[in-house]
Scaffold this motif. Structure first.
Motif, PDB file in Angstrom:
ATOM      1  N   ARG A 309     -16.231  19.992  -0.283  1.00  0.00           N
ATOM      2  CA  ARG A 309     -15.724  19.341   0.921  1.00  0.00           C
ATOM      3  C   ARG A 309     -14.191  19.365   0.909  1.00  0.00           C
ATOM      4  NH1 ARG A 309     -20.030  16.264  -0.689  1.00  0.00           N
ATOM      5  NH2 ARG A 309     -18.721  14.758  -1.775  1.00  0.00           N
ATOM      6  N   PRO A 310     -13.595  20.414   1.383  1.00  0.00           N
ATOM      7  CA  PRO A 310     -12.115  20.435   1.499  1.00  0.00           C
ATOM      8  C   PRO A 310     -11.693  19.700   2.763  1.00  0.00           C
ATOM      9  CG  PRO A 310     -13.005  22.543   2.202  1.00  0.00           C
ATOM     10  CD  PRO A 310     -14.180  21.713   1.775  1.00  0.00           C
ATOM     11  N   VAL A 311     -10.449  19.200   2.790  1.00  0.00           N
ATOM     12  CA  VAL A 311      -9.940  18.497   3.962  1.00  0.00           C
ATOM     13  C   VAL A 311      -8.526  18.979   4.260  1.00  0.00           C
ATOM     14  CG1 VAL A 311      -9.075  16.561   2.570  1.00  0.00           C
ATOM     15  CG2 VAL A 311      -9.546  16.227   4.997  1.00  0.00           C
ATOM     16  N   GLU A 321     -10.626  12.271  12.133  1.00  0.00           N
ATOM     17  CA  GLU A 321     -11.428  13.401  11.655  1.00  0.00           C
ATOM     18  C   GLU A 321     -11.176  13.654  10.171  1.00  0.00           C
ATOM     19  OE1 GLU A 321     -10.638  16.808  14.043  1.00  0.00           O
ATOM     20  OE2 GLU A 321     -11.207  15.820  15.930  1.00  0.00           O
ATOM     21  N   GLN A 322      -9.909  13.525   9.763  1.00  0.00           N
ATOM     22  CA  GLN A 322      -9.571  13.751   8.362  1.00  0.00           C
ATOM     23  C   GLN A 322     -10.142  12.645   7.482  1.00  0.00           C
ATOM     24  OE1 GLN A 322      -5.286  14.007   8.598  1.00  0.00           O
ATOM     25  NE2 GLN A 322      -5.373  15.713  10.059  1.00  0.00           N
ATOM     26  N   MET A 323     -10.129  11.417   7.973  1.00  0.00           N
ATOM     27  CA  MET A 323     -10.644  10.288   7.207  1.00  0.00           C
ATOM     28  C   MET A 323     -12.165  10.353   7.037  1.00  0.00           C
ATOM     29  SD  MET A 323      -8.235   8.586   5.984  1.00  0.00           S
ATOM     30  CE  MET A 323      -9.303   7.338   5.286  1.00  0.00           C
ATOM     31  N   ASP A 324     -12.870  10.954   7.994  1.00  0.00           N
ATOM     32  CA  ASP A 324     -14.331  11.094   7.877  1.00  0.00           C
ATOM     33  C   ASP A 324     -14.695  11.908   6.638  1.00  0.00           C
ATOM     34  OD1 ASP A 324     -14.729   9.616  10.133  1.00  0.00           O
ATOM     35  OD2 ASP A 324     -14.968  11.346  11.483  1.00  0.00           O
ATOM     36  N   THR A 330     -13.895  13.847  -1.155  1.00  0.00           N
ATOM     37  CA  THR A 330     -13.336  15.186  -0.935  1.00  0.00           C
ATOM     38  C   THR A 330     -12.922  15.819  -2.261  1.00  0.00           C
ATOM     39  OG1 THR A 330     -11.641  16.438   0.242  1.00  0.00           O
ATOM     40  CG2 THR A 330     -10.992  14.276  -0.549  1.00  0.00           C
ATOM     41  N   HIS A 331     -13.109  17.123  -2.353  1.00  0.00           N
ATOM     42  CA  HIS A 331     -12.771  17.848  -3.576  1.00  0.00           C
ATOM     43  C   HIS A 331     -11.343  18.399  -3.540  1.00  0.00           C
ATOM     44  CE1 HIS A 331     -17.221  18.046  -3.293  1.00  0.00           C
ATOM     45  NE2 HIS A 331     -17.165  17.926  -4.622  1.00  0.00           N
ATOM     46  N   ILE A 332     -10.975  19.000  -2.406  1.00  0.00           N
ATOM     47  CA  ILE A 332      -9.667  19.662  -2.298  1.00  0.00           C
ATOM     48  C   ILE A 332      -8.972  19.184  -1.023  1.00  0.00           C
ATOM     49  CG2 ILE A 332      -8.450  21.879  -2.228  1.00  0.00           C
ATOM     50  CD1 ILE A 332     -11.097  23.143  -3.317  1.00  0.00           C
ATOM     51  N   MET A 333      -7.718  18.814  -1.146  1.00  0.00           N
ATOM     52  CA  MET A 333      -6.927  18.421   0.021  1.00  0.00           C
ATOM     53  C   MET A 333      -5.777  19.405   0.186  1.00  0.00           C
ATOM     54  SD  MET A 333      -4.838  14.873   0.788  1.00  0.00           S
ATOM     55  CE  MET A 333      -6.316  13.929   1.153  1.00  0.00           C
ATOM     56  N   ASP A 345       0.974   6.147   1.708  1.00  0.00           N
ATOM     57  CA  ASP A 345       1.670   4.889   1.945  1.00  0.00           C
ATOM     58  C   ASP A 345       0.721   3.842   2.534  1.00  0.00           C
ATOM     59  OD1 ASP A 345       4.101   3.363   1.926  1.00  0.00           O
ATOM     60  OD2 ASP A 345       4.138   3.552   4.114  1.00  0.00           O
ATOM     61  N   LYS A 346      -0.192   4.293   3.408  1.00  0.00           N
ATOM     62  CA  LYS A 346      -1.143   3.377   4.037  1.00  0.00           C
ATOM     63  C   LYS A 346      -2.424   3.202   3.230  1.00  0.00           C
ATOM     64  CE  LYS A 346       0.550   4.378   8.695  1.00  0.00           C
ATOM     65  NZ  LYS A 346       0.265   5.033   9.993  1.00  0.00           N
ATOM     66  N   LYS A 347      -2.425   3.809   2.008  1.00  0.00           N
ATOM     67  CA  LYS A 347      -3.567   3.708   1.088  1.00  0.00           C
ATOM     68  C   LYS A 347      -4.861   4.258   1.691  1.00  0.00           C
ATOM     69  CE  LYS A 347      -1.832  -0.074  -1.771  1.00  0.00           C
ATOM     70  NZ  LYS A 347      -0.436   0.078  -1.338  1.00  0.00           N
ATOM     71  N   MET A 348      -4.729   5.238   2.586  1.00  0.00           N
ATOM     72  CA  MET A 348      -5.915   5.901   3.128  1.00  0.00           C
ATOM     73  C   MET A 348      -6.526   6.849   2.097  1.00  0.00           C
ATOM     74  SD  MET A 348      -4.623   6.914   6.936  1.00  0.00           S
ATOM     75  CE  MET A 348      -4.246   5.681   8.170  1.00  0.00           C
ATOM     76  N   VAL A 349      -5.677   7.325   1.185  1.00  0.00           N
ATOM     77  CA  VAL A 349      -6.141   8.254   0.165  1.00  0.00           C
ATOM     78  C   VAL A 349      -5.424   7.918  -1.137  1.00  0.00           C
ATOM     79  CG1 VAL A 349      -4.356   9.971   0.700  1.00  0.00           C
ATOM     80  CG2 VAL A 349      -6.475  10.707  -0.376  1.00  0.00           C
ATOM     81  N   THR A 350      -6.067   8.186  -2.260  1.00  0.00           N
ATOM     82  CA  THR A 350      -5.453   7.957  -3.575  1.00  0.00           C
ATOM     83  C   THR A 350      -5.499   9.251  -4.382  1.00  0.00           C
ATOM     84  OG1 THR A 350      -7.521   7.308  -4.642  1.00  0.00           O
ATOM     85  CG2 THR A 350      -6.225   5.561  -3.581  1.00  0.00           C
TER      86      THR A 350
END
Length: 638
Positions: A309-311, A321-324, A330-333, A345-350
Motif C-alpha cells: 500500500r504505497p501513498v 484520500e491520502q489519509m484513507d 502504509t508501506h511506502i510514502m 506537524d499535525k501528527k497525521m503520520v509518524t
C-alpha cells in the motif's frame, strides 16, 4: 667715476668668492657609481666580508654546485662578515653582492622566487576554500535535533536479509574492480559491496524481471550495477550519475523488496507505517516515482505476493484520500517536503517504524529552500534509518554535510557530478530578447515531436504557450502557479503523445522521464549551471541521442556563460565564437590541485571564492535574519 669702478670691482670680488664656495670638483663616472653603491648598501644594511669573498671565489671557479650555493645565498639574503676584498683597486663592498653573478642567473633566481610565491598563493587559496566548505558543511549538517542534542551517533549500517550470490562472493576484489573500471564506476567507502551485472543475480523475483523486460530494461546501467547491491546490503549511499542513467530503480526496487519482506513476516496494522519514505522536490517527480512503485507492487500482488500500500502525499490534492491509505497502514510514502511537514506537524503520520529514507534530487531540494524542513524531518525518526541521496548534480557541498547524517556511506559516482550527458548535442545560439519568441518556431523544425521548452519565469511560460497555440502548435504548459489537476493532466497528455510540445518552468526539469524526447529548447539561460544540466537532461536518455538548443544574449550573467563555455568544452561540444572569446581573470585558477571549478555549485567557470550561487544564498540568509520572529510576533497580534 672712480667710485663706480671701485664698487664694480668690489661686487666682482664678492661674486668670485661665492662661486668658489659653491664650486663642486668634477668626480669621474666610475667613482660616482662607487659612491652611489656604497650609499645604497649602507641604506640596505649590507656590508662586504669573508662570506662574500668565499662566494665570489666559488662563482669564479665555474663549479655548478658552488654556483647553486651562490644562488641560495642570494635567496636567503646577505649576512656578511666585516672586511673587504680588493680587486683591480675596487672593493667587493663597492660592487655589491651580485657583482659576479650574471644577469641570466639573476633572472633565473628571480623567476624561481616568483614561482614559489605563486605556489604559496595557490596553497593559500586552497586553504580558504576548505574553510568556506567547512563553514557551509557546519551550517547545514543533516542531523536531527534530538540526535544532535543527545550526541547520538550510529557506527554500524543497518543489517538486511539480502546476500549476494555465492559465486559473486567468491570472486576476488580485483575482479570487482575490473568490472567497475569497465563501466566507469567510481566507488568510495568501507567494505564495498560487489557490483552485479544482471537483475537475476540480484535475486529479484520473476514478476519484477517480467516488468523490467516489458519496459525494455534488460541489463542494469552502471549506477544500477553498483547501486542496487549497495542499497540491498543496507548501506547508506550517495548516488551520483548523469541524467537518464536509471537512478530511480536503484532506490525503488530495494524498498519494494524490503516492504514485502516486512509484510510477509508481520502484516502492517491500521495507522502503522510507513516503513520507507521517499522525498522528491516537485509534485511531478513524486507522482512519477509513486507510479513506478505502484507498478512493481501490483505485479507482485498479481503473482500471489502480499499487497503493498504505497501513498502519494503532495500538495494540491485532497488530504482525505491520502489519509484513507495511511489509516489502513502504509508501506511506502512518496512525498514532497511541504505536504510531509504539514502532516508530521499535525501528527497525521509518524515515522516511528520508518527505517528507509531516500532523498531524490537531494541537492535541488536544498537549493529550493527545503533545507530546514529536511533537517526537521530527520528529527521525527525514532531509530536508525538507511539514508540514500541521489542526484545528477551533487557537488561537495551536499556530499560533505550529508556524511554527517550517513553511517559509513558508499559514494557511487558515474561521471563527474554536474556533467552533461555525452549523448546530447548542445547548441548555444545568440538570440536577441525581442526575437526569441519568433525563433522558437524555427527551432521546432529541427526535430520531430515531442519537444520540451523551458523558461525561467511563469509569465514567459504562459506567453510561449499562448503564442504556440495561436500558431497552431499542439502545446500544453505547467508551472507552480497552475492547480495540480491541470498540471497532472498536461503531463499525462504530453506523455501519451496527445500533445507535441510541453512548455514548463524548472518544475519539469528535475528527474522527470518523458519517452522519446528528441529536442529540448531553453528559452532563456537558467540562473545556475546545475539547472541547465537538469533541463537538457530530459533528452538523450537511456542511450538515445538528443538535441538541446539554448538561447543566450547580453542579459545573461557573465559567470553563467563562463560555466556554460567550460561545460561545452568538457562534453566535446562546439563552442560558439561569442563564448570562446569570453575570458576572465579567475580562469587561470580553475584547476587547482586537480580540483576543477567550483566545489560548491559544480560550475566549471569559477572557483568557490567567486561563486555567485553561494553569494546569493548568503544574501538570502542575511535578509531572512529576524524575519520569522517578526512575522510570528505580528501573527500573534492578529
Amino acid at each position: 667715476m672712480a667710485t663706480a669702478q671701485k664698487r664694480t670691482k668690489k661686487k666682482d670680488n664678492q661674486s668670485d668668492s661665492s662661486e668658489e664656495e659653491d664650486y663642486t670638483p668634477y668626480i669621474p663616472v666610475k667613482q660616482r657609481k662607487k659612491i652611489e653603491i656604497v650609499n645604497l648598501k649602507k641604506k640596505l644594511g649590507i656590508s662586504g666580508g669573508a662570506k662574500e669573498e668565499e662566494l665570489m671565489k666559488a662563482d669564479s671557479s665555474g663549479n655548478e654546485g658552488d654556483r647553486d650555493d651562490l644562488k641560495r645565498w642570494i635567496l636567503d639574503g646577505s649576512d656578511s662578515d666585516s672586511g673587504e676584498v680588493k680587486k683591480d683597486g675596487i672593493s667587493e663592498q663597492d660592487l655589491g653582492p651580485l657583482a659576479n653573478v650574471s644577469l641570466l642567473d639573476q633572472h633565473n633566481v628571480l623567476k624561481k622566487k616568483a614561482e614559489a610565491k605563486k605556489e604559496t598563493d595557490t596553497e593559500k587559496m586552497l586553504k580558504e576554500e576548505e574553510k568556506i566548505l567547512e563553514r557551509v558543511a557546519r551550517e547545514t549538517a543533516l542531523k536531527g535535533v534530538a540526535e544532535l542534542a543527545k550526541g547520538i551517533e550510529y557506527t554500524d549500517p543497518i543489517k538486511t536479509g539480502w546476500r549476494a550470490p555465492k559465486f559473486i562472493q567468491e570472486q576476488s576484489p580485483a575482479k570487482w574492480e575490473k568490472i567497475r573500471k569497465k563501466h566507469h564506476i567510481l566507488v568510495e567507502g568501507e567494505d564495498l559491496p560487489p557490483p552485479i551485472r544482471t537483475f537475476r543475480s540480484m535475486k529479484f523475483p520473476q514478476p519484477i524481471l517480467d516488468v523490467l523486460t516489458k519496459k525494455g530494461i534488460l541489463e542494469p546501467t552502471p549506477i544500477q550495477i553498483q547501486g542496487i547491491p549497495t542499497v540491498l546490503s543496507g548501506r547508506d549511499m550517495i548516488g551520483i550519475a548523469f541524467t537518464g542513467s536509471g537512478k530511480t530503480l536503484v532506490f525503488t526496487l530495494p524498498i519494494v523488496m524490503f516492504c514485502l519482506e516486512q509484510e510477509k513476516k508481520l502484516p502492517f496494522m491500521k495507522r502503522e507505517g510507513p516503513y520507507g519514505l521517499i522525498i522528491c522536490p516537485s509534485r511531478e517527480l513524486a507522482k512519477q516515482t509513486f507510479d513506478i512503485i505502484k507498478l512493481f507492487g501490483d505485479s507482485m500482488a498479481n503473482a500471489g505476493f502480499p499487497t503493498l500500500r504505497p501513498v502519494l502525499c503532495i500538495g494540491g490534492m485532497p488530504v482525505k484520500e491520502q489519509m484513507d491509505v495511511i489509516n489502513r497502514g502504509t508501506h511506502i510514502m512518496v512525498a514532497t517536503p511541504g505536504r510531509l511537514m504539514d502532516m508530521l506537524d499535525k501528527k497525521m503520520v509518524t515515522l516511528d517504524i520508518c527505517r528507509y529514507l531516500c532523498m531524490d534530487e537531494a541537492d535541488r531540494m536544498i537549493d529550493m529552500g527545503f533545507e530546514e524542513d529536511v533537517r526537521t524531518i530527520f528529527s521525527y525518526f525514532k531509530a536508525q534509518r538507511q539514508t540514500l541521496l541521489f542526484s545528477a548534480t551533487m557537488p561537495k557541498k551536499i556530499q560533505n554535510f550529508a556524511r554527517s547524517a550517513l553511517v559509513k556511506p558508499v559514494t557511487v559516482n558515474v561521471g563527474r557530478a554536474g556533467a552533461a550527458s555525452l549523448d546530447i548535442v548542445q547548441e548555444v545560439e545568440y538570440v536577441k530578447q525581442e526575437a526569441k519568441m519568433v525563433y522558437i518556431l524555427q527551432c521546432l523544425r529541427k526535430t520531430a515531436p515531442p519537444v520540451l521548452i523551458f523558461a525561467e519565469k511563469k509569465q514567459d511560460v504562459d506567453a510561449i504557450h499562448e503564442y504556440l497555440l495561436l500558431k497552431g502548435v499542439e502545446a500544453v504548459a505547467i508551472h507552480g502557479g497552475k492547480d495540480q489537476e491541470e498540471r497532472i493532466r498536461s503531463v499525462e497528455q504530453f506523455k501519451k503523445g496527445e500533445k507535441d510540445v510541453l512548455v514548463a518552468t524548472d518544475v519539469a526539469s528535475k528527474g522527470l522521464d518523458f519517452e522519446g524526447i528528441q529536442h529540448v529548447i531553453c528559452y532563456d539561460m537558467p540562473e545556475d549551471i546545475e539547472n541547465y544540466v537538469h533541463r537538457i537532461g530530459r533528452t538523450g536518455r537511456k542511450g538515445q541521442t538528443g538535441v538541446a538548443t539554448t538561447f543566450v544574449n547580453k542579459s545573461v550573467d557573465e559567470s553563467i556563460l563562463l560555466d556554460l563555455k567550460h561545460l561545452l568544452k568538457e562534453a566535446n561540444q562546439r563552442v560558439p565564437a561569442f563564448l570562446a572569446t569570453l575570458e576572465s581573470e579567475a580562469e587561470k585558477y580553475l584547476d587547482i590541485a586537480g580540483d576543477v571549478g567550483c566545489s560548491y555549485c559544480g560550475g566549471l567557470g569559477h572557483r568557490i571564492a567567486d561563486c555567485p550561487k553561494l553569494l546569493a544564498m548568503r544574501s538570502k540568509q542575511a535578509q531572512g535574519i529576524g524575519r520569522k520572529d517578526y512575522l510570528a510576533h505580528n501573527s500573534a497580534d492578529w
